[in-house]
Design an enzyme around this catalytic site. Structure first.
Site, short mmCIF file in Angstrom:
data_model
loop_
_atom_site.label_atom_id
_atom_site.label_comp_id
_atom_site.label_asym_id
_atom_site.label_seq_id
_atom_site.Cartn_x
_atom_site.Cartn_y
_atom_site.Cartn_z
N CYS A 1 -4.81 2.45 -3.74
CA CYS A 1 -3.61 3.00 -3.07
C CYS A 1 -2.47 1.99 -3.12
CB CYS A 1 -3.91 3.40 -1.63
SG CYS A 1 -5.08 4.73 -1.51
N GLN B 1 -4.70 -5.24 6.72
CA GLN B 1 -5.69 -6.13 6.07
C GLN B 1 -5.74 -7.51 6.71
OE1 GLN B 1 -7.88 -5.26 3.92
NE2 GLN B 1 -7.09 -3.24 3.39
N LYS C 1 -10.64 -0.77 9.90
CA LYS C 1 -10.69 -1.98 9.07
C LYS C 1 -11.01 -3.21 9.91
CE LYS C 1 -7.37 -0.11 5.78
NZ LYS C 1 -8.18 0.25 4.61
N HIS D 1 0.87 -1.18 0.00
CA HIS D 1 0.00 0.00 0.00
C HIS D 1 0.90 1.23 0.00
CE1 HIS D 1 -2.81 2.96 1.78
NE2 HIS D 1 -3.79 2.17 1.39
N ASP E 1 2.83 -4.77 8.17
CA ASP E 1 1.65 -3.94 8.01
C ASP E 1 0.43 -4.87 8.05
OD1 ASP E 1 -0.49 -2.50 7.12
OD2 ASP E 1 0.43 -1.85 5.23
#
Ligand code: PLP
Length: 417
Positions: free
Chosen positions: A375, A214, A237, A134, A211
């Site tokens: 993104c 998600q 999220k 991202h 990261d």
């Protein structure tokens, strides 16, 4: 609406019928059709428990935190620090001192770049990222490159959207001080082999940032078992409010990091000559934080912990498999990102139909999907594209939602051909 699929076993184990009622947004019509919300990778809907926890704070407990001795300040501080404990438990972190509240995953990565990066990197050092990141995990390192003259290395992926792990060791030279990788790709759905990446990076003496934006809503994360140095996430999220997220950092790593913003709450004492900083996490939380946001995030973490996470993963995986099978049968539709291990994200393109037009027509049928580069422009460009349409699933989605998506797609494609 009849939800035959609510009776299938992962859905039953999850209590899907009751769960859906927890999300007021879902019970509405969009363009005359019952809403099918399939944009969960962008942001998730909020359950009543989260809305009510935030409302309770805003109705009865509003006060600044860590500052007052009055009752409201005590209540607000307890709720804010309680939220930190909820997130600690959610990630199985060793201590609340490892949980830094931020504005989101983006700010958490920027914090690491600005604080850890500036203190630990110099010209000629390198940060290794991957081709599917991202922008939040690309641009902060480019800013650091501009400032310090570091190198940005990019681990390639193959035509399925799978990382070229065979190239990793050759790229992990002593210059690589940090490896920063998405746990799950938002554009392609690929679940990356983060454990293996962490092991190999640590063997090289590199720090590792994962990261998890998600990942956290879909699988149980145990930061101690994972063994990275940093793990970042966004509340919105994972069924919490927006404008709040977390940087988890190993205590010894955070302890060695300088502040990145100065102001109230991050200091022990201030004179015009000298300021003594707080220990982490307060050192990294200058100014009044997003108090109601943190309370909402903590409640969302508890909400997820109360679910049968195994059933949730099975349910979402079942939806992805079903949707992939149904959509692949549509003539001219190509799935983008075909890794064997995927999170519940389904990106696709349709011959001769622009993803934005597709998104607009699906919206007319009450089906909310995302169209664009998500993104993650380099990831999408890897497939020779500028944009895809993306359906992404959350805990409240059903097989009926997939059927509605497929029907709406058939209809939209007929309009264009
Ligand atoms: N990382 C990944 C993989 C994402 O999908 C996103 C958001 O889409 C982010 C980082 C940035 O999250 P936020 O905008 O909540 O800071």
């Amino acid at each position: 609406m009849a939800y035959a699929a609510l009776n299938s076993s992962p859905a039953v184990a999850l209590g899907l019928r009751g769960l859906r009622r927890q999300f007021p947004t879902l019970a509405q019509k969009i363009n005359g059709q019952p809403l099918v919300y399939l944009d969960n990778a962008a942001t998730t809907q909020k359950p009543l428990v989260v809305i009510e926890a935030m409302e309770r704070h805003l109705r009865y407990d509003v006060s600044n935190v860590h500052r007052g001795v009055h009752e409201l300040s005590v209540r607000a501080t307890e709720a804010y620090e309680g939220a930190r404990e909820s997130v600690r438990a959610f990630l199985n972190a060793a201590s609340v001192k490892e949980i830094v509240f931020t504005r989101g995953a983006t700010e958490a990565i920027n914090l690491v770049a600005y604080s850890w990066g500036r203190a630990n990197m110099k010209a000629g050092d390198a940060v290794l990222i991957t081709h599917m990141e991202h922008h939040a995990n690309i641009v902060p390192w480019q800013l650091l490159r501009q400032e310090l003259g570091i190198e940005l290395r990019v681990l390639p992926m193959d035509e399925r959207g799978v990382l070229r792990m065979d190239l990793l060791d050759a790229m992990l030279t002593p210059e690589v001080k940090l490896v920063s990788v998405a746990h799950v790709s938002n554009a392609l759905g690929t679940v990356n082999p983060v454990r293996e990446i962490i092991e190999r990076a640590h063997a090289n003496g590199s720090r590792v940032l994962i990261d998890g934006a998600q990942a956290v809503a879909h699988e149980v994360i145990d930061v101690q078992a994972l063994g990275a140095d940093f793990y970042v996430l966004s509340s919105h999220k994972m069924y919490g409010p927006s404008g709040v997220g977390v940087l988890w950092g190993r205590a010894d790593v955070l302890a060695g990091m300088p502040p990145w913003q100065g102001g109230g709450d991050m200091i022990l004492s201030v004179t015009f000559e000298r300021t003594v900083f707080q220990k982490p996490p307060a050192r990294f939380e200058a100014g009044t934080p997003n108090i109601e946001g943190a309370i909402g995030m903590g409640t969302a973490a508890r909400f997820l912990m109360d679910l049968d996470r195994g059933a949730l993963a099975d349910h979402e995986h079942g939806l992805l498999t079903y949707a992939t099978e149904r959509l692949e049968r549509i003539g001219g539709l190509r799935v983008i990102g075909t890794a064997p291990d995927k999170g519940p994200v389904l990106s696709f393109v349709v011959d001769d139909v622009h993803p934005h037009d597709l998104g607009t027509l699906l919206d007319r049928a009450g089906v909310a999907v995302r169209s664009g580069h998500h993104c993650a422009q380099p990831a999408v460009q890897h497939f020779g594209l500028h944009a895809t349409t993306r359906a992404s699933f959350g805990l409240y989605n059903t097989r009926d939602d997939v059927d509605r998506l497929a029907e709406a797609l058939h209809h939209a494609i007929r309009v264009f051909r």
